[in-house]
Design a protein around this motif. Structure first.
Motif, PDB file in Angstrom:
ATOM      1  N   MET A 115       6.370   5.458   6.081  1.00 41.97           N
ATOM      2  CA  MET A 115       5.273   5.149   6.825  1.00 41.97           C
ATOM      3  C   MET A 115       3.783   5.648   6.434  1.00 41.97           C
ATOM      4  SD  MET A 115       6.430   4.747  10.541  1.00 41.97           S
ATOM      5  CE  MET A 115       8.247   4.425  11.147  1.00 41.97           C
ATOM      6  N   LEU A 116       4.056   6.953   6.340  1.00 37.84           N
ATOM      7  CA  LEU A 116       2.950   7.843   6.070  1.00 37.84           C
ATOM      8  C   LEU A 116       2.184   7.447   4.445  1.00 37.84           C
ATOM      9  CD1 LEU A 116       0.714   9.897   6.511  1.00 37.84           C
ATOM     10  CD2 LEU A 116       2.326  11.736   5.914  1.00 37.84           C
ATOM     11  N   ALA A 117       3.262   7.435   3.778  1.00 39.90           N
ATOM     12  CA  ALA A 117       3.056   7.021   2.261  1.00 39.90           C
ATOM     13  C   ALA A 117       2.307   5.700   2.179  1.00 39.90           C
ATOM     14  CB  ALA A 117       4.249   7.249   1.271  1.00 39.90           C
ATOM     15  N   LEU A 118       2.883   4.591   2.722  1.00 40.21           N
ATOM     16  CA  LEU A 118       2.413   3.345   2.800  1.00 40.21           C
ATOM     17  C   LEU A 118       1.102   3.193   3.054  1.00 40.21           C
ATOM     18  CD1 LEU A 118       5.674   1.624   3.587  1.00 40.21           C
ATOM     19  CD2 LEU A 118       4.173   1.047   1.663  1.00 40.21           C
ATOM     20  N   THR A 119       0.353   3.916   4.202  1.00 41.82           N
ATOM     21  CA  THR A 119      -0.886   4.022   4.768  1.00 41.82           C
ATOM     22  C   THR A 119      -1.925   4.086   3.387  1.00 41.82           C
ATOM     23  OG1 THR A 119      -1.052   6.416   5.239  1.00 41.82           O
ATOM     24  CG2 THR A 119      -0.144   4.759   6.939  1.00 41.82           C
ATOM     25  N   ARG A 120      -1.371   4.725   2.670  1.00 45.79           N
ATOM     26  CA  ARG A 120      -2.440   4.971   1.450  1.00 45.79           C
ATOM     27  C   ARG A 120      -2.690   3.366   0.732  1.00 45.79           C
ATOM     28  NH1 ARG A 120       0.178   8.191  -1.329  1.00 45.79           N
ATOM     29  NH2 ARG A 120       1.012   7.040  -3.108  1.00 45.79           N
ATOM     30  N   ALA A 121      -1.649   2.579   0.646  1.00 48.56           N
ATOM     31  CA  ALA A 121      -1.663   1.273   0.182  1.00 48.56           C
ATOM     32  C   ALA A 121      -2.408   0.273   0.922  1.00 48.56           C
ATOM     33  CB  ALA A 121      -0.293   0.945  -0.268  1.00 48.56           C
ATOM     34  N   LEU A 122      -2.207   0.472   2.321  1.00 48.62           N
ATOM     35  CA  LEU A 122      -2.842  -0.352   3.451  1.00 48.62           C
ATOM     36  C   LEU A 122      -4.399  -0.272   3.694  1.00 48.62           C
ATOM     37  CD1 LEU A 122       0.124  -0.326   5.986  1.00 48.62           C
ATOM     38  CD2 LEU A 122      -0.409  -2.008   4.276  1.00 48.62           C
ATOM     39  N   SER A 123      -4.667   1.107   3.466  1.00 47.42           N
ATOM     40  CA  SER A 123      -6.199   1.484   3.445  1.00 47.42           C
ATOM     41  C   SER A 123      -6.955   1.618   2.124  1.00 47.42           C
ATOM     42  CB  SER A 123      -6.257   2.813   4.304  1.00 47.42           C
ATOM     43  OG  SER A 123      -5.647   3.854   3.528  1.00 47.42           O
ATOM     44  N   ALA A 124      -6.353   1.497   0.800  1.00 44.17           N
ATOM     45  CA  ALA A 124      -6.904   1.687  -0.254  1.00 44.17           C
ATOM     46  C   ALA A 124      -7.931   0.532  -0.813  1.00 44.17           C
ATOM     47  CB  ALA A 124      -6.054   1.810  -1.253  1.00 44.17           C
ATOM     48  N   ARG A 125      -7.697  -0.667   0.014  1.00 47.27           N
ATOM     49  CA  ARG A 125      -8.591  -2.103  -0.514  1.00 47.27           C
ATOM     50  C   ARG A 125      -8.276  -2.026  -2.119  1.00 47.27           C
ATOM     51  NH1 ARG A 125     -14.106  -1.509   2.879  1.00 47.27           N
ATOM     52  NH2 ARG A 125     -13.259  -1.585   5.148  1.00 47.27           N
ATOM     53  N   ALA A 126      -7.144  -1.907  -2.573  1.00 51.25           N
ATOM     54  CA  ALA A 126      -6.516  -2.159  -3.946  1.00 51.25           C
ATOM     55  C   ALA A 126      -6.542  -3.629  -4.549  1.00 51.25           C
ATOM     56  CB  ALA A 126      -5.394  -1.337  -4.319  1.00 51.25           C
ATOM     57  N   ARG A 127      -6.737  -3.716  -5.705  1.00 57.46           N
ATOM     58  CA  ARG A 127      -6.525  -5.062  -6.126  1.00 57.46           C
ATOM     59  C   ARG A 127      -4.977  -5.213  -6.437  1.00 57.46           C
ATOM     60  NH1 ARG A 127      -9.959  -4.485 -11.239  1.00 57.46           N
ATOM     61  NH2 ARG A 127      -9.076  -6.493 -11.685  1.00 57.46           N
ATOM     62  N   VAL A 128      -4.562  -4.032  -7.200  1.00 56.79           N
ATOM     63  CA  VAL A 128      -2.946  -4.257  -7.373  1.00 56.79           C
ATOM     64  C   VAL A 128      -2.335  -3.071  -6.525  1.00 56.79           C
ATOM     65  CG1 VAL A 128      -1.270  -3.930  -9.153  1.00 56.79           C
ATOM     66  CG2 VAL A 128      -3.468  -5.069  -9.510  1.00 56.79           C
ATOM     67  N   VAL A 129      -1.169  -3.285  -5.734  1.00 55.85           N
ATOM     68  CA  VAL A 129      -0.285  -2.291  -5.094  1.00 55.85           C
ATOM     69  C   VAL A 129       0.862  -2.383  -5.420  1.00 55.85           C
ATOM     70  CG1 VAL A 129       0.532  -1.783  -2.687  1.00 55.85           C
ATOM     71  CG2 VAL A 129      -1.789  -2.617  -2.983  1.00 55.85           C
ATOM     72  N   LEU A 130       1.534  -1.429  -5.938  1.00 51.24           N
ATOM     73  CA  LEU A 130       3.017  -1.138  -6.467  1.00 51.24           C
ATOM     74  C   LEU A 130       3.486  -0.116  -5.655  1.00 51.24           C
ATOM     75  CD1 LEU A 130       2.009  -0.608 -10.175  1.00 51.24           C
ATOM     76  CD2 LEU A 130       2.403  -2.771  -8.883  1.00 51.24           C
ATOM     77  N   VAL A 131       4.832  -0.737  -4.995  1.00 50.47           N
ATOM     78  CA  VAL A 131       5.685   0.428  -4.169  1.00 50.47           C
ATOM     79  C   VAL A 131       7.016   0.143  -4.611  1.00 50.47           C
ATOM     80  CG1 VAL A 131       5.754   0.770  -1.608  1.00 50.47           C
ATOM     81  CG2 VAL A 131       4.012  -0.425  -2.375  1.00 50.47           C
ATOM     82  N   ASP A 132       7.416   1.377  -4.397  1.00 45.16           N
ATOM     83  CA  ASP A 132       8.888   1.525  -4.869  1.00 45.16           C
ATOM     84  C   ASP A 132       9.804   1.919  -3.491  1.00 45.16           C
ATOM     85  OD1 ASP A 132      11.237   1.819  -6.252  1.00 45.16           O
ATOM     86  OD2 ASP A 132      10.733   3.420  -7.324  1.00 45.16           O
ATOM     87  N   GLU A 133      10.558   0.902  -3.128  1.00 39.38           N
ATOM     88  CA  GLU A 133      11.373   0.804  -1.854  1.00 39.38           C
ATOM     89  C   GLU A 133      10.579   1.161  -0.621  1.00 39.38           C
ATOM     90  OE1 GLU A 133      15.279   1.796  -1.873  1.00 39.38           O
ATOM     91  OE2 GLU A 133      15.729   1.749  -3.974  1.00 39.38           O
ATOM     92  N   PRO A 134       9.748   0.168  -0.316  1.00 38.51           N
ATOM     93  CA  PRO A 134       8.773   0.285   0.611  1.00 38.51           C
ATOM     94  C   PRO A 134       9.431   0.777   2.156  1.00 38.51           C
ATOM     95  CG  PRO A 134       8.812  -1.907   0.163  1.00 38.51           C
ATOM     96  CD  PRO A 134       9.576  -1.137  -1.215  1.00 38.51           C
ATOM     97  N   ALA A 135      10.571   0.074   2.286  1.00 32.47           N
ATOM     98  CA  ALA A 135      11.112   0.143   3.705  1.00 32.47           C
ATOM     99  C   ALA A 135      12.288   1.068   3.496  1.00 32.47           C
ATOM    100  CB  ALA A 135      11.859  -1.075   4.088  1.00 32.47           C
ATOM    101  N   GLN A 136      12.666   1.897   2.908  1.00 29.25           N
ATOM    102  CA  GLN A 136      13.553   2.997   2.572  1.00 29.25           C
ATOM    103  C   GLN A 136      13.640   3.795   4.120  1.00 29.25           C
ATOM    104  OE1 GLN A 136      13.647   6.206  -0.280  1.00 29.25           O
ATOM    105  NE2 GLN A 136      15.535   5.337  -0.964  1.00 29.25           N
TER     106      GLN A 136
END
Length: 226
Positions: free
Chosen positions: A134-155
Motif C-alpha cells: 500500500m505504501l509503495a503504491l501511494t507513490r504511483a497514485l500521487s506521482a501524476r506519471a504518464r507511465v506507471v509500472l508495478v510489479d505484483e501490486p496486490a501482493q
C-alpha cells in the motif's frame, strides 16, 4: 494517449538471456497485464521499460521516440514511475517520512488507503507485506506519471484491498503496466490487455476475456501415453 513498447527486446544476465526478442505495447489511459510464473521474464520486461536493465538487442519506444539509451532517472524525469516488487519502500523511515519523500501532501495516499493513517509513525520496515505494498503504491497514485509500472501490486493484500488497488490503478490517467502471475479477479471480463510470457517469450497477447476463455480450455491435469 501515451504508448510505451518493447520491440524485439533482448536482455541478458551474464551468459543467460532472459528475454528472447519480446515485443509488447501498452497504451494509456488503460491497463496492461504481463502474466507469467517466476522466471518467465515479466519482471525483466518491466525493468527494461523502466531502463533499470539494459537491452542487449531491440528497442524501447515511448510515444514514438526511441528511448533505449535513455537512463532510468531520465525516464523517471519524463514521467515514468516504477514500483518494484522488492525494496519499494525505505524501511528505516516512518510511513510519514516515506510519504513526504514523494508528495508535499499525502491526502491522496490516505484517501486511497485509510489504514495508513494509523501507521504514520511506524517504521516502514516493520509493516506487513500488504501494508508495505500500500505504501509503495501511494507513490504511483500521487506521482501524476504518464507511465506507471508495478510489479505484483496486490501482493500480500486481502481480496478487498487488492480489488481497491486495481480500481485505483485502472482510474489513473496514465499508461499502467502491471506484472502478475495470474489475471486478477477484478479484471476478469474487463477490457484489459494481457500478455503472457514463458521463458522470455510472449505466448499470448489479447484481451483479458480472450485469455480467460483460452485458459479455460487447457488441460488441468497430467496426460498419460501408452
Amino acid at each position: 494517449m501515451t504508448t510505451i513498447s518493447l520491440r524485439h527486446a533482448r536482455v541478458r544476465y551474464g551468459p543467460l538471456e532472459a528475454l528472447h526478442g519480446v515485443t509488447i505495447a501498452a497504451h494509456g489511459p488503460g491497463l496492461t497485464v504481463l502474466l507469467g510464473r517466476n522466471g518467465s521474464g515479466r519482471t525483466t520486461a518491466l525493468r527494461a521499460l523502466a531502463g533499470s536493465v539494459r537491452l542487449s538487442g531491440g528497442a524501447v519506444v515511448w510515444d514514438g521516440v526511441d528511448v533505449t539509451r535513455l537512463p532510468a532517472h531520465e525516464r523517471a524525469h519524463r514521467g515514468l514511475c516504477l514500483v518494484p516488487e522488492r525494496q519499494a519502500v525505505f524501511g528505516s523511515l516512518t510511513v510519514r517520512e516515506n510519504l513526504e519523500l514523494t508528495a508535499t501532501s499525502y491526502d491522496i495516499a490516505l484517501d486511497a488507503y485509510p489504514r495508513l493513517e494509523r501507521l504514520l509513525t511506524r517504521r516502514a520496515g516493520t509493516l506487513s507485506g500488504g501494508e508495505q505494498r500500500m505504501l509503495a503504491l501511494t507513490r504511483a497514485l500521487s506521482a501524476r506519471a504518464r507511465v506507471v509500472l508495478v510489479d505484483e501490486p496486490a501482493q500480500g493484500m486481502s481480496p478487498a484491498v487488492a480489488a481497491r488497488t486495481y480500481e485505483l490503478l485502472s482510474g489513473l490517467d496514465a499508461c499502467v503496466v502491471v506484472a502478475e502471475q495470474r489475471v486478477p479477479p477484478v479484471l476478469r471480463g474487463r477490457a484489459a490487455l494481457v500478455y503472457e510470457l514463458r521463458r522470455g517469450v510472449v505466448v499470448f497477447s489479447g484481451e483479458a476475456g480472450e485469455y480467460e476463455a483460452r485458459t479455460a480450455t487447457r488441460p488441468t491435469g497430467p496426460t498419460s501415453s501408452a
